[in-house]
Design a protein around this motif. Structure first.
Motif, PDB file in Angstrom:
ATOM      1  N   LYS A 175     -33.692  22.533 -27.580  1.00  0.00           N
ATOM      2  CA  LYS A 175     -33.195  22.255 -28.933  1.00  0.00           C
ATOM      3  C   LYS A 175     -32.165  23.278 -29.359  1.00  0.00           C
ATOM      4  CE  LYS A 175     -37.326  19.934 -30.595  1.00  0.00           C
ATOM      5  NZ  LYS A 175     -38.478  20.035 -31.514  1.00  0.00           N
ATOM      6  N   ASP A 205     -44.142  23.856 -21.496  1.00  0.00           N
ATOM      7  CA  ASP A 205     -43.407  22.671 -21.961  1.00  0.00           C
ATOM      8  C   ASP A 205     -42.911  22.872 -23.390  1.00  0.00           C
ATOM      9  OD1 ASP A 205     -43.879  21.461 -19.537  1.00  0.00           O
ATOM     10  OD2 ASP A 205     -45.556  20.229 -20.249  1.00  0.00           O
ATOM     11  N   MET A 206     -43.749  23.459 -24.240  1.00  0.00           N
ATOM     12  CA  MET A 206     -43.369  23.709 -25.629  1.00  0.00           C
ATOM     13  C   MET A 206     -42.177  24.672 -25.685  1.00  0.00           C
ATOM     14  SD  MET A 206     -45.790  25.255 -28.665  1.00  0.00           S
ATOM     15  CE  MET A 206     -46.069  26.781 -27.761  1.00  0.00           C
ATOM     16  N   ASN A 207     -42.218  25.727 -24.868  1.00  0.00           N
ATOM     17  CA  ASN A 207     -41.122  26.693 -24.833  1.00  0.00           C
ATOM     18  C   ASN A 207     -39.847  26.063 -24.275  1.00  0.00           C
ATOM     19  OD1 ASN A 207     -42.816  28.603 -25.926  1.00  0.00           O
ATOM     20  ND2 ASN A 207     -43.201  29.658 -23.999  1.00  0.00           N
ATOM     21  N   GLN A 208     -40.004  25.175 -23.305  1.00  0.00           N
ATOM     22  CA  GLN A 208     -38.818  24.490 -22.743  1.00  0.00           C
ATOM     23  C   GLN A 208     -38.200  23.561 -23.771  1.00  0.00           C
ATOM     24  OE1 GLN A 208     -37.414  25.089 -19.704  1.00  0.00           O
ATOM     25  NE2 GLN A 208     -35.772  23.773 -20.443  1.00  0.00           N
ATOM     26  N   ASP A 209     -39.038  22.865 -24.534  1.00  0.00           N
ATOM     27  CA  ASP A 209     -38.516  21.980 -25.599  1.00  0.00           C
ATOM     28  C   ASP A 209     -37.763  22.770 -26.648  1.00  0.00           C
ATOM     29  OD1 ASP A 209     -39.645  19.832 -24.288  1.00  0.00           O
ATOM     30  OD2 ASP A 209     -41.397  19.690 -25.620  1.00  0.00           O
ATOM     31  N   GLU A 210     -38.293  23.958 -27.018  1.00  0.00           N
ATOM     32  CA  GLU A 210     -37.617  24.812 -27.996  1.00  0.00           C
ATOM     33  C   GLU A 210     -36.294  25.308 -27.440  1.00  0.00           C
ATOM     34  OE1 GLU A 210     -40.271  27.903 -29.185  1.00  0.00           O
ATOM     35  OE2 GLU A 210     -41.663  26.513 -30.153  1.00  0.00           O
ATOM     36  N   ASN A 239     -48.114  31.974 -27.225  1.00  0.00           N
ATOM     37  CA  ASN A 239     -46.919  31.148 -27.061  1.00  0.00           C
ATOM     38  C   ASN A 239     -45.833  31.853 -26.257  1.00  0.00           C
ATOM     39  OD1 ASN A 239     -46.730  32.909 -29.294  1.00  0.00           O
ATOM     40  ND2 ASN A 239     -45.090  31.688 -30.185  1.00  0.00           N
ATOM     41  N   GLU A 269     -48.832  23.440 -21.139  1.00  0.00           N
ATOM     42  CA  GLU A 269     -48.430  22.981 -22.469  1.00  0.00           C
ATOM     43  C   GLU A 269     -47.537  24.007 -23.154  1.00  0.00           C
ATOM     44  OE1 GLU A 269     -51.626  21.658 -24.993  1.00  0.00           O
ATOM     45  OE2 GLU A 269     -52.307  20.195 -23.507  1.00  0.00           O
ATOM     46  N   VAL A 270     -47.875  25.282 -23.019  1.00  0.00           N
ATOM     47  CA  VAL A 270     -47.043  26.328 -23.619  1.00  0.00           C
ATOM     48  C   VAL A 270     -45.682  26.358 -22.934  1.00  0.00           C
ATOM     49  CG1 VAL A 270     -46.788  28.822 -23.939  1.00  0.00           C
ATOM     50  CG2 VAL A 270     -48.968  27.726 -24.428  1.00  0.00           C
ATOM     51  N   ILE A 315     -52.802  30.798 -28.376  1.00  0.00           N
ATOM     52  CA  ILE A 315     -52.931  29.365 -28.148  1.00  0.00           C
ATOM     53  C   ILE A 315     -54.311  29.034 -27.583  1.00  0.00           C
ATOM     54  CG2 ILE A 315     -51.992  27.375 -26.911  1.00  0.00           C
ATOM     55  CD1 ILE A 315     -50.033  28.534 -28.959  1.00  0.00           C
TER      56      ILE A 315
END
Length: 160
Positions: free
Chosen positions: A159, A151-156, A81, A148-149, A15
């Motif tokens: 889901k 947050d991205m991992n938390q969003d994944e 990531n 940001e990574v 990233i």
């Protein structure tokens, strides 16, 4: 491909790449300058040719420049990531890997000079362990990318 690119796991991607700041070497450069001033002062006081310590200092500076270039080229900070990977070493290699899923907090420390020259220390907490990475160039950007990574991992994870 470099060492890090060859050692990524499946579906892992880089990233952000951080680097060591040149200010990490200012202490040694300042010490060399003071030693040079003292040597020239001694030579002038004792009527010895002043170009001798200047020549020696120039040779030491050239060797120092080569060393600094090698250290900076071989010190890498990668945010993927999944992990933070730190690789150091010229002849020997030291690699530290920190799973970002274990990261609890990221802190940036910058002195006045650090803010002026854009370097600082990143501290990452994982449980009771604090990992410090000093003289990191653009530390605020580095922290932002880690967040940001995360947050991205938390969003994944949300889901799934």
């Amino acid at each position: 491909m470099g060492f890090i690119e060859n050692n990524l796991s499946t579906n892992e991607r880089i990233i952000y790449k951080g680097r060591l700041h040149w200010f990490a070497f200012m202490g040694g450069i300042s010490l060399l300058f003071v030693i040079w001033l003292v040597a020239v002062g001694i030579c002038l006081y004792n009527n010895i040719e002043w170009w001798i310590p200047t020549l020696i200092t120039a040779l030491v500076l050239i060797c120092g420049y080569i060393y600094i270039s090698l250290v900076m080229k071989n010190t890498e900070y990668y945010i993927t990531n999944r992990r933070l990977i730190v690789k150091k070493g010229i002849l020997e290699r030291q690699t530290t890997e920190l799973r970002l899923s274990k990261c609890e907090g990221v802190m940036v420390e910058q002195s006045m000079l650090g803010r002026l020259f854009n370097y600082g220390t990143i501290s990452i907490t994982t449980g009771e362990v604090v990992n410090n990475y000093e003289f990191l160039a653009r530390p605020v950007k580095f922290r932002t990318m880690i967040n940001e990574v995360l947050d991205m991992n938390q969003d994944e994870a949300d889901k799934a």
